[in-house]
Design a protein around this motif. Structure first.
Motif, short mmCIF file in Angstrom:
data_model
loop_
_atom_site.label_atom_id
_atom_site.label_comp_id
_atom_site.label_asym_id
_atom_site.label_seq_id
_atom_site.Cartn_x
_atom_site.Cartn_y
_atom_site.Cartn_z
N ARG A 12 -39.68 -29.92 -117.91
CA ARG A 12 -38.76 -30.99 -118.17
C ARG A 12 -38.62 -31.49 -119.74
NH1 ARG A 12 -34.49 -34.19 -117.10
NH2 ARG A 12 -35.22 -36.33 -117.06
N ILE A 13 -39.93 -31.34 -120.26
CA ILE A 13 -39.76 -31.62 -121.97
C ILE A 13 -39.05 -30.51 -122.49
CG2 ILE A 13 -41.28 -31.73 -123.82
CD1 ILE A 13 -41.20 -34.17 -122.06
N LYS A 14 -39.32 -29.27 -122.07
CA LYS A 14 -38.49 -28.15 -122.75
C LYS A 14 -37.04 -28.29 -122.61
CE LYS A 14 -39.99 -23.89 -122.43
NZ LYS A 14 -40.52 -22.60 -121.86
N SER A 15 -36.59 -28.42 -121.52
CA SER A 15 -35.13 -28.75 -121.00
C SER A 15 -34.65 -29.85 -122.14
CB SER A 15 -34.87 -29.25 -119.64
OG SER A 15 -33.69 -29.47 -119.43
N LEU A 16 -35.24 -31.16 -121.94
CA LEU A 16 -35.03 -32.20 -122.87
C LEU A 16 -34.89 -31.94 -124.37
CD1 LEU A 16 -36.78 -35.05 -121.22
CD2 LEU A 16 -34.06 -34.57 -120.93
N ILE A 17 -35.85 -31.25 -124.96
CA ILE A 17 -36.00 -30.62 -126.43
C ILE A 17 -34.48 -29.90 -126.37
CG2 ILE A 17 -36.86 -29.29 -127.94
CD1 ILE A 17 -39.60 -30.27 -126.86
N ASN A 18 -34.27 -29.04 -125.67
CA ASN A 18 -33.01 -28.22 -125.74
C ASN A 18 -31.66 -29.13 -125.26
OD1 ASN A 18 -34.27 -25.90 -126.68
ND2 ASN A 18 -34.87 -25.46 -124.32
N HIS A 63 -30.68 -30.87 -122.57
CA HIS A 63 -30.18 -30.89 -121.08
C HIS A 63 -31.00 -31.66 -120.48
CE1 HIS A 63 -28.26 -29.36 -117.57
NE2 HIS A 63 -29.52 -28.96 -117.20
N ASP A 64 -30.41 -32.62 -119.60
CA ASP A 64 -30.78 -33.24 -118.60
C ASP A 64 -30.85 -32.76 -116.98
OD1 ASP A 64 -32.26 -35.41 -116.84
OD2 ASP A 64 -30.67 -36.78 -117.34
N TRP A 65 -31.66 -32.18 -116.50
CA TRP A 65 -31.23 -31.42 -115.06
C TRP A 65 -31.03 -32.58 -114.09
CZ3 TRP A 65 -36.27 -28.71 -115.70
CH2 TRP A 65 -37.63 -29.67 -115.57
N THR A 66 -31.23 -33.82 -114.34
CA THR A 66 -31.04 -34.64 -113.34
C THR A 66 -29.58 -35.57 -113.31
OG1 THR A 66 -32.00 -36.86 -114.61
CG2 THR A 66 -33.64 -35.63 -113.39
N SER A 67 -28.81 -35.19 -114.57
CA SER A 67 -27.65 -35.51 -115.03
C SER A 67 -27.34 -37.26 -115.00
CB SER A 67 -26.75 -35.15 -114.02
OG SER A 67 -26.65 -33.66 -113.73
N GLU A 68 -28.79 -37.70 -115.34
CA GLU A 68 -28.71 -39.11 -115.33
C GLU A 68 -28.17 -39.37 -117.11
OE1 GLU A 68 -29.47 -42.01 -113.88
OE2 GLU A 68 -29.76 -40.71 -112.17
N VAL A 69 -28.36 -38.55 -117.88
CA VAL A 69 -27.93 -38.68 -119.29
C VAL A 69 -27.06 -37.48 -119.63
CG1 VAL A 69 -28.69 -38.78 -121.72
CG2 VAL A 69 -29.81 -40.17 -119.89
N ASP A 70 -25.95 -37.78 -120.40
CA ASP A 70 -25.07 -36.53 -120.67
C ASP A 70 -25.67 -35.60 -121.71
OD1 ASP A 70 -22.54 -35.60 -122.56
OD2 ASP A 70 -22.02 -35.75 -120.45
N ASP A 71 -25.39 -34.50 -121.45
CA ASP A 71 -26.20 -33.47 -122.55
C ASP A 71 -25.67 -33.95 -124.03
OD1 ASP A 71 -27.40 -32.20 -120.54
OD2 ASP A 71 -26.13 -30.56 -120.68
N ILE A 72 -24.63 -34.47 -124.26
CA ILE A 72 -23.71 -34.59 -125.60
C ILE A 72 -25.03 -35.70 -126.17
CG2 ILE A 72 -22.19 -35.82 -126.86
CD1 ILE A 72 -20.29 -34.00 -124.97
N VAL A 73 -25.17 -36.69 -125.08
CA VAL A 73 -26.06 -37.71 -125.74
C VAL A 73 -27.54 -37.40 -126.20
CG1 VAL A 73 -27.23 -39.95 -124.97
CG2 VAL A 73 -24.77 -39.71 -124.11
N LEU A 74 -27.96 -36.46 -125.41
CA LEU A 74 -29.20 -35.92 -125.71
C LEU A 74 -29.27 -35.37 -127.01
CD1 LEU A 74 -30.70 -34.49 -122.14
CD2 LEU A 74 -31.46 -36.71 -123.59
N LYS A 75 -28.12 -34.33 -127.10
CA LYS A 75 -28.36 -33.50 -128.36
C LYS A 75 -27.90 -34.28 -129.62
CE LYS A 75 -26.78 -29.54 -125.78
NZ LYS A 75 -25.80 -28.36 -125.55
#
Length: 117
Positions: free
Chosen positions: A40-46, A48-60
């Motif tokens: 999960r942490i690796k995905s968020l650092i990259n 990507h939120d695999w739950t789709s709660e938060v858009d990847d653009i927002v994370l990045k």
């Protein structure tokens, strides 16, 4: 309120509640987002939120948040917000083991004056 500005916040559990909460706090405070799931942490650092709660653009686009699965990185925090799941079984009895586990972890880290939510 000025004392509040010097606080470091740890959000524990990065599911559908914790992740959006961590992102919201990170707009104003130093925030460490903790989850014990390494993938999960690796995905968020990259980004990507695999739950789709938060858009990847927002994370990045958010570089003010630190994602970790290492409890040493939340030890310096002053405010701990616990957002771990308590799933229920077929008899509507909640499984409190995630909450008990994180309580033990936080109990070993807290210092005088810290706040746990």
């Amino acid at each position: 309120m000025n004392d509040m500005l010097n606080k470091n916040i740890a959000i524990i559990g990065l599911g559908y509640v914790g992740l959006p909460l961590a992102l919201a706090f990170s707009k104003h405070f130093d925030t460490v987002a903790y989850d014990n799931n390494k993938e999960r942490i690796k995905s968020l650092i990259n980004g990507h939120d695999w739950t789709s709660e938060v858009d990847d653009i927002v994370l990045k686009s958010n570089n003010k948040i630190k994602y970790t699965n290492n409890t040493d990185e939340i030890a310096s925090c002053n405010i701990f917000i616990i957002t771990v799941p308590t799933p229920i079984d077929n008899f509507n009895k909640p499984d409190l083991s995630p909450l008990i586990s994180v309580s033990k972890t936080i109990g070993s880290l807290i210092k005088e004056g810290d706040i746990i939510i």
